[in-house]
Every structure is written in C-alpha cells, then in structure tokens.
Design a protein around this motif. Sequence first.
Motif, short mmCIF file in Angstrom:
data_model
loop_
_atom_site.label_atom_id
_atom_site.label_comp_id
_atom_site.label_asym_id
_atom_site.label_seq_id
_atom_site.Cartn_x
_atom_site.Cartn_y
_atom_site.Cartn_z
N GLN B 293 0.81 -1.22 0.00
CA GLN B 293 0.00 0.00 0.00
C GLN B 293 0.84 1.27 0.00
O GLN B 293 0.31 2.36 -0.18
N ASP B 294 2.16 1.12 0.18
CA ASP B 294 3.05 2.27 0.06
C ASP B 294 3.90 2.18 -1.21
O ASP B 294 4.77 3.01 -1.44
N GLY B 295 3.64 1.15 -2.04
CA GLY B 295 4.47 0.92 -3.22
C GLY B 295 4.39 2.04 -4.26
O GLY B 295 5.32 2.21 -5.06
N GLY B 340 -5.64 2.73 -0.48
CA GLY B 340 -4.43 2.70 0.35
C GLY B 340 -4.70 2.48 1.82
O GLY B 340 -3.78 2.47 2.63
N GLU B 341 -5.96 2.27 2.22
CA GLU B 341 -6.31 2.23 3.64
C GLU B 341 -6.46 0.82 4.22
O GLU B 341 -6.84 0.66 5.37
N GLY B 342 -6.18 -0.22 3.43
CA GLY B 342 -6.50 -1.57 3.86
C GLY B 342 -5.47 -2.28 4.73
O GLY B 342 -5.68 -3.42 5.12
N THR B 343 -4.34 -1.61 5.02
CA THR B 343 -3.30 -2.26 5.83
C THR B 343 -2.90 -1.38 7.01
O THR B 343 -3.18 -0.19 7.03
N VAL B 344 -2.19 -1.98 7.95
CA VAL B 344 -1.65 -1.21 9.08
C VAL B 344 -0.25 -0.71 8.77
O VAL B 344 0.17 0.32 9.29
N ASP B 345 0.48 -1.42 7.89
CA ASP B 345 1.90 -1.12 7.67
C ASP B 345 2.30 -1.20 6.20
O ASP B 345 3.48 -1.29 5.88
N GLY B 346 1.32 -1.19 5.32
CA GLY B 346 1.60 -1.31 3.90
C GLY B 346 1.53 -2.74 3.40
O GLY B 346 1.26 -3.00 2.24
#
Lengths: 372, 372
Positions: B293-295, B340-346
């Motif tokens: 999610q930060d890619g 981009g909101e589906g993870t805690v840490d990407g």
Amino acid sequence: MRMFHAIIVLTTVLFADGPIPRSKAIPDSTGNTLWFNINVLRIEGKGWKETAKPFDRLPASAESLVRPEVWKLSRNSAGLCARFITDAGYINARWNVSGADLAMNHFAATGVSGIDLYVKMPEGQWRWLGIGRPKSFPVNECYLAQDIIGAQKREYLVYFPLYNGLDSLWLGLPKDAFFSQAPARPANVLPIVFYGTSITQGGCASRPGMAYVSQLGRMLDREVINLGFSGNGRMEPALASFLAELAPALYVIDCLPNLQPDQVTERVAPFVMTLRKARPATPILLVDTPDYQDGFLIKPRMDRVLASRKNLIEEFTKLTADNVSGLFYLNGEKFFGQDGEGTVDGTHPTDLGFKRQTDIMLPVIQGILSRE
Amino acid sequence: MRMFHAIIVLTTVLFADGPIPRSKAIPDSTGNTLWFNINVLRIEGKGWKETAKPFDRLPASAESLVRPEVWKLSRNSAGLCARFITDAGYINARWNVSGADLAMNHFAATGVSGIDLYVKMPEGQWRWLGIGRPKSFPVNECYLAQDIIGAQKREYLVYFPLYNGLDSLWLGLPKDAFFSQAPARPANVLPIVFYGTSITQGGCASRPGMAYVSQLGRMLDREVINLGFSGNGRMEPALASFLAELAPALYVIDCLPNLQPDQVTERVAPFVMTLRKARPATPILLVDTPDYQDGFLIKPRMDRVLASRKNLIEEFTKLTADNVSGLFYLNGEKFFGQDGEGTVDGTHPTDLGFKRQTDIMLPVIQGILSRE
C-alpha cells in the motif's frame, strides 16, 4: 470565538510558507539527518492555545473544571496532526509518549501510541504512506517512509497517537531536503468539532489516521478537532461551556454510548442550548448510538441501545418543536455495517467499522456544510 | 489422502451428535458452571491427526523435515476452530497460550492470542458474537458471551489464536445447559487448504475470525486448513510433500510476499508439479501478491511486487502451456482496496483489508469449486 480566531491569525503570521530555517534543526551525529521539532509547524486539531502541555486537547483552565478522568484523557493527542512540505527521500520520526501502556488488549500499539503518515496525491486526495510503530517507552524512533521515489516537493500529514500522551515529536529529514509549513487552511474554512466517546477518540483503529474523525478530516480536507474521551463523553455542562468557546463550522455530538438512557433525556437539551446560546448560527449534529454488534443476542446491550436511541429522538423532536434551529439528527444504527464484522468487541470499530461509519457520515456532514 | 480420509471417518464415528456426557466436564467451585475441554469436540482446520501437540498445524514428523522457523510457526493455532451446539445463557472460555508475547506492536492481542465466537443465524449465515480478550500469560479466562437471549439451541463456532500456541481451551457453560457436537461436515464437502505467508496466517486481523481464510470458511460454510507461516511461506519442497498428503477440494497457494522474484521462478513449477503428481484432479489456485500500500512512492517495494507478479504469470503461462490441468491464477493487485487504507503497515491487512480480500477471493473460489 475570539480566542480561537486569535490562534489562527497568530499562527498564520508566525509561519509563512518559506522553508523552516535549518538553524531550528538539530543534526544527528553523522550530520546527514536534521531533526526538526514538530512545534515548528502549525498543530491542527487543537481547540485551545493555552494548554498545560503542547499536545493537550483541553485548555489548562479545564483541569479544575472537568472530572479527573476527562482531564487525563484530554492529554491523549487524539486527532492532533501537522502538515508540511518536503522533497525528502526519507522521513524519520522520534517521539516520546507519556504513558507506559503502549497498547490495549484489543487495540494495537500502532493505534494507541503510533505516528501515522499520509501524503497528498497529485489529484488532491490524501493517501497513506507510513506508520511509526511504537516499540518502547518513552522514546521511539523509526522511519515513517524511506526510498521515496523522486525528489519533488510533496505535502505530508502526520497524525499523533490516539490513546497516549505525546510529550514530543521530531521529524528527521536528509540535511539537504526542503522543509516548510504546508499552506494554512483558508480562513473561511472553519474546523469541525467532534465531542464524544472512545469511538470518537479512535478506539480501536489500527492507526491514528483510521479514526473516523481523522478520515472525515482528510475526505473533507478540513481541520477537525477530536474531543473524544474514552468512557467519559457524558455531555456534562463544563464540556458544553468549553465547546461553546470554539467557533467551528459544525458541532458533532456523539456521546450516546457513554450515557445511560435517562442521562440522554437529562443532558441533551441543556447541552444543546448552551451551544446554541453561544453560537446561534452553528449547526449541531446529534449522532445516535451505533448498534452493538452483539446486541441481536445480548438482551441488556440491545435494550440500552434502543432506550438511548428512543430518548435521543424524543429530545431532538422536542428541541426542533421548540424552534431550535440548525439542529440535525443522524441515525447510527448501521454505522459499523450489517454483517456484524465491524468491531473487535461489539462496541469498538476496527478499521472496517470506521470506514463504514465514515462513508455514512461523510455525505450527511457535506450536506450540512453546504447549507452554510 | 488415505491418512486424511481416515481422520474424517474416525472423528465422525467417535463423536455422534448426542449431548457430551457431563462426566466429561469439571464443575467450578460453585457447581453452577461445567467446564468442558475443547478436545471433546472435533477440531476443524487440522490437516493431520498425528501432531506433537493437540493444536499444531503440521504433523510431528515435520519437525525434522522443515526449517525450525516453519516448525515453530506451525505450533500457532491459526485457523483452528470447533463447532458445538448449546442452549446456554452464557459461554465462558479458559485458555492457556504457549507464548508470553500476547500481541505485536501492529497487531492487537485479541488477534494474536484471542478466542473468537460466532453463532449460526436462523438464515444459516455465521454472525460474530463475542471475543475472548487475552489479559495474562499463560492462563486467560473470560465470558465470550453472557445474557444470551432465549434458551434455544444454537450452533456456535469458536476460533483459536492466530499467532500464539494454544496449550488448552475449556468452555464453561451453565450446569443445566445442553451441549453437543455440531453436525459433521458432509463427507463429500472436502476442505480447502491454504498455504502462504503472514497474511494467510492472519496478520493483522483484530480477531481470529477476521483472517481471510477464516472469513472464507464461514462464507463457504466449509472446513478450511490454514497453513500460513509468517515470513516463511516459501514454497519449499518439504511443504509440497506435506500438502500432497492432504486431499482437499482445492489448494490455494498464496506465498508470493515471502519469495524473492527469482525464487518465484525457481520454486513455483516444482511445487505445483509435486501437488499435481500426488493429486491429479485437485484444482490449484496460484495467488498473486497484493500491491504494497506504500508501493506507489516506495520504489524497492513496488519493484519487488512487479517482478514477482511478472514471474508468477510467466510460470503460470508455462505450466498451462505444458498442459498442467486444473491450475488457476488470481491477480492480487487490488486485494486490499484502491484507497491505500487496507493495511496497518503497507503489507499486513487490517480487518478492512481482509474483508476486501475475502470479497475478491470468494467468487473466484466458488467458481473453481463449482467445476468439481
């Protein structure tokens, strides 16, 4: 109102949008990273300037006027954040928390005590980029993001811990990086004030940015002031007086899960009238309680929700009949969805429940704001 | 296959659906609550009967055949669960975990070490009812649910901890309550085996029931076997051999985030061929890696995802061209959503990301199973 406006004007004058002077930074031992105290930036989400500690959510004067539980919770940095512009290839954070309990058994440390980073996309929306994971007490240090593509200036938003106090926060950037304030919010775009419970404060989001108040702030691209007090959002007169000092675009009152049904009947009208008297034109949104996700089989839980909801609707109906203007009611029944999966414990939403709540609240708030 | 079928037959014979004899229970000091060891019930999600400890996920023979990391993780009770019928007004749990780390800094104790309770609704779907919150090591005791409406028999499903070992679990019920096995799964409804990474194992769900494997098990109303090994789902030959011992309806291979791109090229085909040789007719679903999610801004993260995806598609194309039948590919790019909101840490989904992943995987798996 005067106090609040004074803060806005003051910070706008103090912090123009040029680069923050490097003289304000402390280099690390290699000299390659410069550490900036977050206080060089405007802090958003603070209703009052005169606070006992920099990241408190109530003014210092509140200590003698609110219950000790409320005062203690007001020192959690829920909803506080700062925006900045940098072209840095990495962003470090070093932060000190005031409480040794970094997590709760149903609430991860990243949500309770973490630092959450978003970046503004070319199209204008905020997108998550990195999390600062709390690993020790009181000091934590880690990359929020590294190996960032390109060397272009971007606007960032960093959220502070939801359920811990923040004693200090420093951002570490490459020594040659550009670093400045983000542009101030337009003066005519007033903040929204949220007053409520543990849910309002952000329990149990995985990260500070996933609390519903934070999500709404990003989606509305507007300052939000989170006055959620876990277990203690009880619509007390002292809180009504403090809220009345602010001059927001909207008050969102989201206290039902912290009130017994008879307290709803007793407290809603006086609270609303205190706000209405001080702020004749500011809309007030009364938020109904969400259904407990286990209420379909747990009778006392279902009974409480139904009784509170009934009493809130009665109060809303009476106030409206009495020609109290600008008052709105939002049914919270389906905030966390209809599949029972939106909470960790029946009461507190996870990121899934918070996303669903945000999706329901957003158009309602947009509708109220469009009437301004 | 023989071994697996033997287990099914054995448990079906051993446990008929009559009430569990009260002689198997231990009364509490008041005599009002009877405590039943969970072992009086069929344990679902276990691929092998011959395990070193009751809630291990690999057979005892694996200890000398897999890396120590895999062996250690196989002792986490991820995906294990049990179903029962009761008319109890309350359900208590007492459980001992084997690891003192009840939580991780981005993963709440309820998910890592908690007990999660669902109930079957009159319409047939499973609905969440209660969580056992871990508060101490090694013993925990709390209500999963109390004040349950009515005294009618209902079917319940209780999930074990995702990232801790479970040494024992007892259910406490009122002394007069009915308590029996739930009906066995139909013999022709085989389980689904999932082999993968931390995401497969369930990190970072808020509760064990929110891991995507658990969600799919409820939605498909079918036994699922969770062979997720955090950081260690690396498609090694030993694991292929173990998986080939099982006789599921479907293999889901979800290892990409634990493989370097060149390992994808090296390991996928041999792994698939070991399964295909042992199970000529069992479909195999190769799951692509989700986007970090930060890619979008973190180049090494994006590069790894793109390279792994390219290599998996190449392997899938080659295997299909070689007439390996019953092989399916699922693009994982959007598993966690597009905001981009589906993870805690990407990397690790929250309940929000897991819900989105489940919603994408469900129709794909239903489609494959409908071809049986």
